[in-house]
Motif scaffolding. Structure first.
Motif, PDB file in Angstrom:
ATOM      1  N   UNK A 183       0.828  -1.207   0.000  1.00 48.12           N
ATOM      2  CA  UNK A 183       0.000   0.000   0.000  1.00 48.12           C
ATOM      3  C   UNK A 183       0.862   1.257   0.000  1.00 48.12           C
ATOM      4  N   UNK A 184       1.988   1.201   0.700  1.00 49.82           N
ATOM      5  CA  UNK A 184       2.927   2.322   0.635  1.00 49.82           C
ATOM      6  C   UNK A 184       3.421   2.528  -0.799  1.00 49.82           C
ATOM      7  N   UNK A 185       3.708   1.430  -1.485  1.00 53.92           N
ATOM      8  CA  UNK A 185       4.168   1.516  -2.871  1.00 53.92           C
ATOM      9  C   UNK A 185       3.061   2.008  -3.803  1.00 53.92           C
ATOM     10  N   UNK A 186       1.838   1.559  -3.554  1.00 59.01           N
ATOM     11  CA  UNK A 186       0.719   2.013  -4.382  1.00 59.01           C
ATOM     12  C   UNK A 186       0.443   3.498  -4.164  1.00 59.01           C
ATOM     13  N   UNK A 187       0.547   3.956  -2.934  1.00 56.86           N
ATOM     14  CA  UNK A 187       0.340   5.388  -2.671  1.00 56.86           C
ATOM     15  C   UNK A 187       1.395   6.229  -3.398  1.00 56.86           C
ATOM     16  N   UNK A 188       2.605   5.707  -3.478  1.00 52.57           N
ATOM     17  CA  UNK A 188       3.655   6.414  -4.202  1.00 52.57           C
ATOM     18  C   UNK A 188       3.312   6.492  -5.697  1.00 52.57           C
ATOM     19  N   UNK A 190       0.112   6.469  -6.934  1.00 52.02           N
ATOM     20  CA  UNK A 190      -1.003   7.417  -7.110  1.00 52.02           C
ATOM     21  C   UNK A 190      -0.550   8.861  -6.876  1.00 52.02           C
ATOM     22  N   UNK A 191       0.461   9.050  -6.045  1.00 52.07           N
ATOM     23  CA  UNK A 191       0.974  10.402  -5.804  1.00 52.07           C
ATOM     24  C   UNK A 191       1.671  10.971  -7.031  1.00 52.07           C
ATOM     25  N   UNK A 192       1.883  10.153  -8.031  1.00 48.80           N
ATOM     26  CA  UNK A 192       2.480  10.631  -9.282  1.00 48.80           C
ATOM     27  C   UNK A 192       1.587  11.672  -9.957  1.00 48.80           C
ATOM     28  N   UNK A 193       0.303  11.701  -9.572  1.00 47.49           N
ATOM     29  CA  UNK A 193      -0.669  12.587 -10.210  1.00 47.49           C
ATOM     30  C   UNK A 193      -1.266  13.539  -9.177  1.00 47.49           C
ATOM     31  N   UNK A 194      -0.520  14.573  -8.788  1.00 52.66           N
ATOM     32  CA  UNK A 194      -1.038  15.506  -7.777  1.00 52.66           C
ATOM     33  C   UNK A 194      -2.288  16.225  -8.272  1.00 52.66           C
ATOM     34  N   UNK A 195      -3.266  16.325  -7.388  1.00 52.01           N
ATOM     35  CA  UNK A 195      -4.503  17.002  -7.735  1.00 52.01           C
ATOM     36  C   UNK A 195      -5.548  16.112  -8.360  1.00 52.01           C
ATOM     37  N   UNK A 196      -5.166  14.934  -8.847  1.00 51.96           N
ATOM     38  CA  UNK A 196      -6.131  14.018  -9.447  1.00 51.96           C
ATOM     39  C   UNK A 196      -6.895  13.280  -8.345  1.00 51.96           C
ATOM     40  N   UNK A 197      -8.078  12.783  -8.678  1.00 49.75           N
ATOM     41  CA  UNK A 197      -8.924  12.096  -7.711  1.00 49.75           C
ATOM     42  C   UNK A 197      -9.150  10.657  -8.162  1.00 49.75           C
ATOM     43  N   UNK A 198      -9.582   9.835  -7.235  1.00 50.89           N
ATOM     44  CA  UNK A 198      -9.848   8.439  -7.535  1.00 50.89           C
ATOM     45  C   UNK A 198     -10.863   8.327  -8.675  1.00 50.89           C
ATOM     46  N   UNK A 199     -10.586   7.427  -9.616  1.00 54.20           N
ATOM     47  CA  UNK A 199     -11.483   7.244 -10.736  1.00 54.20           C
ATOM     48  C   UNK A 199     -11.263   8.187 -11.896  1.00 54.20           C
ATOM     49  N   UNK A 200     -10.272   9.059 -11.796  1.00 53.98           N
ATOM     50  CA  UNK A 200     -10.011  10.032 -12.849  1.00 53.98           C
ATOM     51  C   UNK A 200      -9.071   9.440 -13.894  1.00 53.98           C
ATOM     52  N   UNK A 201      -9.277   9.789 -15.145  1.00 54.92           N
ATOM     53  CA  UNK A 201      -8.390   9.308 -16.203  1.00 54.92           C
ATOM     54  C   UNK A 201      -7.077  10.071 -16.164  1.00 54.92           C
TER      55      UNK A 201
END
Length: 206
Positions: A183-188, A190-201
């Motif tokens: 989960x720590x790795x997955x958060x890293x 998802x953090x690649x896209x600052x400002x984006x929200x879950x489910x966003x392309x």
């Protein structure tokens, strides 16, 4: 009194200057007020300035149900997964739900990785079954744990972030720390896209 003819702009024509027709885009009633403001640009030396500014990345918008539709063919874009609290995933929520959340996390994580990068071949339901009943034949849970680590690494590669070590993830799964680490790795990721929200392309970079 001397009779003076009027210019096209409505002002008296001064002596010695013949009347001139207005430019088609620069006449009475225009926003320029009858003065050719474009003359400043045309009088400047050098090449024409570049038009506009470089385009900024656009991550897109969520669909009506929070997730945009998946394109028919791979086009360099995917769907952003959910940022979760690693300690809640590892210990808090499994304790509260008597272990049920762990299996929910396995299913959702595999599904999100497949939606993020369609090149990742995964069936979330089969991955869940491997953890649920695979212990009857011993091998499936270990295979599913290994593949979850490799899928995480593949997704990180697509995002252009440092990639995790699936061997380390597998060893941590064996001693009970796999969900915390991944989960720590997955958060890293998802953090690649600052400002984006879950489910966003979002775009893929590799």
């Amino acid at each position: 009194m001397t009779n003076q003819s009027a210019t096209p702009h409505g002002y008296p024509e001064p002596h010695g200057y013949p009347a001139q027709e207005p430019h088609p885009i620069d006449g009475p009633g225009t926003s320029t007020g009858g003065f050719p403001i474009y003359a400043f640009r045309e009088s400047l030396p050098g090449p024409e300035p570049e038009q506009g500014y470089p385009a900024t990345p656009d991550y897109g918008l969520p669909g009506p149900d929070g997730r945009p539709g998946i394109p028919d063919s791979f086009g360099g874009a995917g769907v952003l997964g959910k940022h979760r609290n690693p300690f809640a995933v590892w210990l808090g929520l499994p304790l509260i739900t008597l272990g049920v959340y762990y299996f929910v996390w396995v299913y959702r994580t595999n599904r999100e990785l497949g939606e993020y990068d369609r090149r990742i071949q995964v069936n979330p339901a089969l991955s869940l079954l491997a953890f649920l009943v695979g212990w009857l034949v011993l091998v499936p849970p270990f295979v599913a744990a290994w593949r979850l680590g490799t899928r995480t690494r593949t997704a990180q590669h697509a995002a252009g972030v440092p990639e995790t070590n699936p061997v380390l993830a597998f060893v941590l799964f064996l001693i009970g720390f796999g969900p915390l680490f991944l989960q720590l790795e997955l958060n890293r990721l998802w953090d690649r896209y600052p400002g984006a929200v879950e489910g966003q392309q979002v775009p893929l970079y590799r």
